[in-house]
Design a protein around this motif. Structure first.
Motif, PDB file in Angstrom:
ATOM      1  N   ALA A   1       6.817  12.317  12.562  1.00 16.81           N
ATOM      2  CA  ALA A   1       5.447  13.261  12.956  1.00 16.81           C
ATOM      3  C   ALA A   1       5.397  12.654  14.210  1.00 16.81           C
ATOM      4  O   ALA A   1       5.472  11.492  14.714  1.00 16.81           O
ATOM      5  N   GLN A   2       4.592  13.631  15.239  1.00 17.20           N
ATOM      6  CA  GLN A   2       4.602  13.422  16.662  1.00 17.20           C
ATOM      7  C   GLN A   2       3.133  13.608  17.103  1.00 17.20           C
ATOM      8  O   GLN A   2       2.545  14.302  16.430  1.00 17.20           O
ATOM      9  N   VAL A   3       2.597  13.039  17.996  1.00 17.15           N
ATOM     10  CA  VAL A   3       1.441  13.360  18.778  1.00 17.15           C
ATOM     11  C   VAL A   3       1.564  13.255  20.348  1.00 17.15           C
ATOM     12  O   VAL A   3       2.254  12.405  20.834  1.00 17.15           O
ATOM     13  N   THR A   4       1.003  14.371  20.775  1.00 23.94           N
ATOM     14  CA  THR A   4       1.130  14.609  22.299  1.00 23.94           C
ATOM     15  C   THR A   4       0.526  13.764  23.013  1.00 23.94           C
ATOM     16  O   THR A   4      -0.597  13.031  22.495  1.00 23.94           O
ATOM     17  N   THR A   5       0.582  13.590  24.425  1.00 20.19           N
ATOM     18  CA  THR A   5      -0.044  12.716  24.991  1.00 20.19           C
ATOM     19  C   THR A   5      -1.542  13.109  25.295  1.00 20.19           C
ATOM     20  O   THR A   5      -2.379  12.365  25.522  1.00 20.19           O
ATOM     21  N   GLN A   6      -1.652  14.264  25.294  1.00 21.98           N
ATOM     22  CA  GLN A   6      -3.139  15.017  25.249  1.00 21.98           C
ATOM     23  C   GLN A   6      -3.986  14.468  24.147  1.00 21.98           C
ATOM     24  O   GLN A   6      -5.091  13.896  24.253  1.00 21.98           O
ATOM     25  N   ALA A   7      -3.411  14.488  23.000  1.00 24.42           N
ATOM     26  CA  ALA A   7      -4.138  14.030  21.920  1.00 24.42           C
ATOM     27  C   ALA A   7      -4.264  12.274  21.581  1.00 24.42           C
ATOM     28  O   ALA A   7      -5.556  11.963  21.506  1.00 24.42           O
ATOM     29  N   VAL A   8      -3.141  11.589  22.163  1.00 26.83           N
ATOM     30  CA  VAL A   8      -3.276  10.375  22.448  1.00 26.83           C
ATOM     31  C   VAL A   8      -4.597  10.027  23.363  1.00 26.83           C
ATOM     32  O   VAL A   8      -5.527   9.221  22.906  1.00 26.83           O
ATOM     33  N   ALA A   9      -4.848  10.709  24.419  1.00 32.89           N
ATOM     34  CA  ALA A   9      -5.737  10.516  25.346  1.00 32.89           C
ATOM     35  C   ALA A   9      -7.192  10.799  24.671  1.00 32.89           C
ATOM     36  O   ALA A   9      -7.982  10.072  24.691  1.00 32.89           O
ATOM     37  N   GLU A  10      -7.265  11.906  23.812  1.00 32.72           N
ATOM     38  CA  GLU A  10      -8.576  11.958  23.198  1.00 32.72           C
ATOM     39  C   GLU A  10      -8.923  11.067  21.986  1.00 32.72           C
ATOM     40  O   GLU A  10      -9.988  10.629  21.991  1.00 32.72           O
ATOM     41  N   LEU A  11      -7.764  10.620  21.255  1.00 35.75           N
ATOM     42  CA  LEU A  11      -8.041   9.614  20.626  1.00 35.75           C
ATOM     43  C   LEU A  11      -8.416   8.218  20.958  1.00 35.75           C
ATOM     44  O   LEU A  11      -9.396   7.572  20.583  1.00 35.75           O
ATOM     45  N   LEU A  12      -7.854   8.074  22.119  1.00 33.08           N
ATOM     46  CA  LEU A  12      -8.367   6.887  22.845  1.00 33.08           C
ATOM     47  C   LEU A  12      -9.914   7.041  23.360  1.00 33.08           C
ATOM     48  O   LEU A  12     -10.651   6.161  23.474  1.00 33.08           O
ATOM     49  N   GLU A  13     -10.197   8.035  24.070  1.00 35.79           N
ATOM     50  CA  GLU A  13     -11.287   8.503  24.679  1.00 35.79           C
ATOM     51  C   GLU A  13     -12.405   8.423  23.625  1.00 35.79           C
ATOM     52  O   GLU A  13     -13.697   7.817  23.899  1.00 35.79           O
ATOM     53  N   LYS A  14     -12.251   8.999  22.269  1.00 44.81           N
ATOM     54  CA  LYS A  14     -13.372   9.011  21.303  1.00 44.81           C
ATOM     55  C   LYS A  14     -13.218   7.701  20.592  1.00 44.81           C
ATOM     56  O   LYS A  14     -13.901   7.698  19.434  1.00 44.81           O
ATOM     57  N   ASP A  15     -12.468   6.742  20.745  1.00 48.17           N
ATOM     58  CA  ASP A  15     -12.103   5.376  19.821  1.00 48.17           C
ATOM     59  C   ASP A  15     -11.848   6.022  18.548  1.00 48.17           C
ATOM     60  O   ASP A  15     -12.617   5.071  17.720  1.00 48.17           O
ATOM     61  N   ILE A  16     -10.858   6.739  18.536  1.00 45.68           N
ATOM     62  CA  ILE A  16     -10.608   6.962  17.010  1.00 45.68           C
ATOM     63  C   ILE A  16      -9.476   5.982  16.621  1.00 45.68           C
ATOM     64  O   ILE A  16      -8.446   6.144  17.359  1.00 45.68           O
ATOM     65  N   PRO A  17      -9.478   5.094  15.682  1.00 43.67           N
ATOM     66  CA  PRO A  17      -8.384   4.273  15.245  1.00 43.67           C
ATOM     67  C   PRO A  17      -7.183   5.219  14.978  1.00 43.67           C
ATOM     68  O   PRO A  17      -7.340   5.944  14.270  1.00 43.67           O
ATOM     69  N   THR A  18      -5.925   4.871  15.219  1.00 44.84           N
ATOM     70  CA  THR A  18      -4.825   5.520  15.145  1.00 44.84           C
ATOM     71  C   THR A  18      -3.797   4.480  14.560  1.00 44.84           C
ATOM     72  O   THR A  18      -3.436   3.379  15.282  1.00 44.84           O
ATOM     73  N   THR A  19      -2.964   4.579  13.518  1.00 43.87           N
ATOM     74  CA  THR A  19      -1.791   3.910  12.803  1.00 43.87           C
ATOM     75  C   THR A  19      -0.843   4.501  12.904  1.00 43.87           C
ATOM     76  O   THR A  19      -0.420   5.751  12.309  1.00 43.87           O
ATOM     77  N   PHE A  20       0.442   3.964  13.267  1.00 47.60           N
ATOM     78  CA  PHE A  20       1.893   4.558  13.221  1.00 47.60           C
ATOM     79  C   PHE A  20       2.634   3.673  12.247  1.00 47.60           C
ATOM     80  O   PHE A  20       2.587   2.626  12.365  1.00 47.60           O
ATOM     81  N   LEU A  21       2.947   4.565  11.207  1.00 49.71           N
ATOM     82  CA  LEU A  21       3.861   3.777  10.130  1.00 49.71           C
ATOM     83  C   LEU A  21       5.360   4.205  10.144  1.00 49.71           C
ATOM     84  O   LEU A  21       5.632   5.231  10.541  1.00 49.71           O
ATOM     85  N   SER A  22       6.106   3.222   9.902  1.00 48.13           N
ATOM     86  CA  SER A  22       7.266   3.197   9.657  1.00 48.13           C
ATOM     87  C   SER A  22       8.088   3.800   8.317  1.00 48.13           C
ATOM     88  O   SER A  22       6.964   3.895   7.481  1.00 48.13           O
TER      89      SER A  22
END
Length: 71
Positions: free
Chosen positions: A46-67
């Motif tokens: 799965a992929q996350v755009t840089t715009q989505a990453v920026a929103e996740l960081l700005e809103k302090d939403i924890p994000t986990t990437f799994l292998s």
């Protein structure tokens, strides 16, 4: 609030206004209001755009990437 799981290979999470937009390989699209997301879990493929990453960081939403091995 619920967690958002991106499990489909080749799915892409982007941003559309105040919502996360998830597009799948089969052409289906879903939107989820950012205010309804407590955390995000991204599985391999799965992929996350840089715009989505920026929103996740700005809103302090924890994000986990799994292998493939769950790490």
């Amino acid at each position: 609030m619920p967690a958002l799981y991106l499990t489909d290979t080749d799915s892409v999470m982007g941003v559309d206004g105040d919502c996360f937009k998830i597009s799948s390989r089969d052409g289906s699209r879903k939107t989820v209001p950012m205010m309804n997301v407590d955390s995000v879990v991204v599985f391999v493929g799965a992929q996350v755009t840089t715009q989505a990453v920026a929103e996740l960081l700005e809103k302090d939403i924890p994000t986990t990437f799994l292998s493939n091995h769950g790490r």
